[in-house]
Enzyme design. Structure first.
Site, PDB file in Angstrom:
ATOM      1  N   ASN A  37       0.826  -1.136  -0.160  1.00  0.00           N
ATOM      2  CA  ASN A  37       0.131  -0.063   0.010  1.00  0.00           C
ATOM      3  C   ASN A  37       0.988   1.203   0.038  1.00  0.00           C
ATOM      4  O   ASN A  37       1.583   1.578   0.874  1.00  0.00           O
ATOM      5  CB  ASN A  37      -0.985   0.117   1.198  1.00  0.00           C
TER       6      ASN A  37
ATOM      7  N   LYS B 208       0.102   4.241  -0.243  1.00  0.00           N
ATOM      8  CA  LYS B 208      -0.449   5.399   0.410  1.00  0.00           C
ATOM      9  C   LYS B 208      -0.159   6.709  -0.726  1.00  0.00           C
ATOM     10  O   LYS B 208       0.088   6.449  -1.671  1.00  0.00           O
ATOM     11  CB  LYS B 208      -0.044   5.650   1.778  1.00  0.00           C
TER      12      LYS B 208
ATOM     13  N   HIS C  25      -9.682   1.116   4.510  1.00  0.00           N
ATOM     14  CA  HIS C  25      -8.242   1.226   5.064  1.00  0.00           C
ATOM     15  C   HIS C  25      -8.710   2.247   6.342  1.00  0.00           C
ATOM     16  O   HIS C  25      -9.430   3.166   6.114  1.00  0.00           O
ATOM     17  CB  HIS C  25      -7.252   1.780   4.227  1.00  0.00           C
TER      18      HIS C  25
ATOM     19  N   GLU D   5      -7.128   4.541   7.552  1.00  0.00           N
ATOM     20  CA  GLU D   5      -7.179   6.068   7.334  1.00  0.00           C
ATOM     21  C   GLU D   5      -8.115   6.728   6.560  1.00  0.00           C
ATOM     22  O   GLU D   5      -8.475   7.774   6.690  1.00  0.00           O
ATOM     23  CB  GLU D   5      -5.694   6.236   6.574  1.00  0.00           C
TER      24      GLU D   5
ATOM     25  N   GLU E 258      -5.756  -5.222  10.133  1.00  0.00           N
ATOM     26  CA  GLU E 258      -4.812  -4.095  10.428  1.00  0.00           C
ATOM     27  C   GLU E 258      -5.035  -3.358  11.777  1.00  0.00           C
ATOM     28  O   GLU E 258      -5.781  -2.492  11.717  1.00  0.00           O
ATOM     29  CB  GLU E 258      -4.793  -3.107   9.261  1.00  0.00           C
TER      30      GLU E 258
ATOM     31  N   GLY F 138       2.097   2.141  10.657  1.00  0.00           N
ATOM     32  CA  GLY F 138       2.913   3.324  10.665  1.00  0.00           C
ATOM     33  C   GLY F 138       3.656   3.584  11.838  1.00  0.00           C
ATOM     34  O   GLY F 138       4.212   4.598  11.920  1.00  0.00           O
TER      35      GLY F 138
ATOM     36  N   SER G  39       3.011  -2.446  10.376  1.00  0.00           N
ATOM     37  CA  SER G  39       4.610  -2.381  10.660  1.00  0.00           C
ATOM     38  C   SER G  39       5.023  -3.857  10.184  1.00  0.00           C
ATOM     39  O   SER G  39       6.035  -4.347  10.887  1.00  0.00           O
ATOM     40  CB  SER G  39       4.686  -1.955  11.976  1.00  0.00           C
TER      41      SER G  39
HETATM   42  C1  PEP Z   1      -1.082   0.084   5.914  1.00  0.00           C
HETATM   43  O1  PEP Z   1      -0.978   1.272   5.860  1.00  0.00           O
HETATM   44  O2  PEP Z   1      -1.930  -0.770   5.436  1.00  0.00           O
HETATM   45  C2  PEP Z   1       0.114  -0.459   6.773  1.00  0.00           C
HETATM   46  C3  PEP Z   1       0.253  -1.649   7.005  1.00  0.00           C
HETATM   47  O3  PEP Z   1       1.196   0.646   6.909  1.00  0.00           O
HETATM   48  P1  PEP Z   1       2.625   0.146   7.519  1.00  0.00           P
HETATM   49  O4  PEP Z   1       3.096  -1.299   7.100  1.00  0.00           O
HETATM   50  O5  PEP Z   1       3.325   1.104   7.359  1.00  0.00           O
HETATM   51  O6  PEP Z   1       2.318   0.229   8.972  1.00  0.00           O
END
Ligand code: PEP
Length: 249
Positions: free
Chosen positions: A9, A11, A95, A97, A166, A172, A211
């Site tokens: 992803n 972003k 997601h 976000e 998630e 993040g 992460s």
């Molecule tokens: C995400 O935004 O879907 C995600 C998993 O981000 P990160 O791996 O940076 O935590």
């Protein structure tokens, strides 16, 4: 046996030059005999560029969102049919976000998944609890509520979705759920899918996101119900993304 899926992803990151470099580096480093599926979910303005770069390769293209509407007066939105024209195979929906900054609800996410499925695009349905929800023991209740809405709207084709667990507190932040913590939630989601359809329980890939990186991917991916990863930050570095892909094979 489910094959694994590693989806990046990106972003709101990238540029024409960076995207080309990143894709070429990932393609050059991928193993011809790999079994895991690989996808990158890019900002919409770059889908055309990536369609050209990735068509005929082992990397599938994904979008980061999709409209629940077919067409019309929805300024700024992109329909499933439009995305399909640019070779989009996966669409991330819900997601955290987008739930947080764009007011997406369980119902709107479920309708986005429905629009994707109707066009032959696989929705990657994100579910996950906030830190406050985890600390108050609500993890299971939250993820089940989020997935239930998607099952409710899409019961007949629920085996065609991908789910991404998630935990919001792990996105993040560098804080990863332990493999055991993630597996426990994945097992709950698998059971919920099973109650809807035994075929879905068998087929649906449940990805972990939050992460995941080159160092922790192998242990997360070794868990019985973790069928891949949705990768944010580490998907922007070819070497790290390639290590994660290799861990999935
Ligand atoms: C995400 O935004 O879907 C995600 C998993 O981000 P990160 O791996 O940076 O935590």
């Amino acid at each position: 046996m489910r094959t694994k899926l590693i989806a990046g992803n990106w972003k709101m990151n990238g540029s024409l030059a960076d995207n080309e470099q990143l894709c070429k580096a990932i393609l050059a480093g991928m193993n011809a005999s790999q079994t895991a599926g690989v996808a990158v979910c890019a900002p919409a303005v770059y889908l055309s560029q990536l369609q050209n770069l990735l068509s005929g390769t082992a990397i599938a293209l994904g979008s980061q969102d999709i409209s629940s509407h077919e067409k019309g007066a929805f300024t700024g939105e992109l329909s499933a049919a439009m995305l399909k024209e640019f070779g989009v195979r996966y669409a991330i929906v819900g997601h955290s976000e987008r739930r947080q900054y764009h007011g997406e609800t369980d119902t709107s996410v479920a309708l986005k998944a429905k629009a994707a499925l109707a066009a032959g695009i696989t929705p990657i349905v994100c579910v996950g609890e906030s830190l406050a929800e985890r600390e108050s023991g609500k993890t299971e209740e939250v993820v089940k509520r989020q997935l239930a809405a998607v099952i409710h709207e899409n019961g007949h084709c629920i085996s065609e979705i991908v789910v991404a667990y998630e935990p919001v507190w792990a996105i993040g932040t560098g804080k990863t759920a332990t493999p055991e913590m993630a597996q426990a939630v994945h097992a709950v989601l698998r059971a919920q899918l099973h109650a809807a359809s035994s075929v879905a329980a068998e087929r649906v890939q449940i990805l972990y996101g939050g992460s995941m990186n080159a160092a922790n991917a192998a242990s997360l991916l070794s868990m019985a119900d973790i069928d891949g990863g949705l990768i944010g930050g580490a998907a922007l570095k070819a070497a790290d993304f390639l290590t994660i892909i290799a861990a999935a094979n």
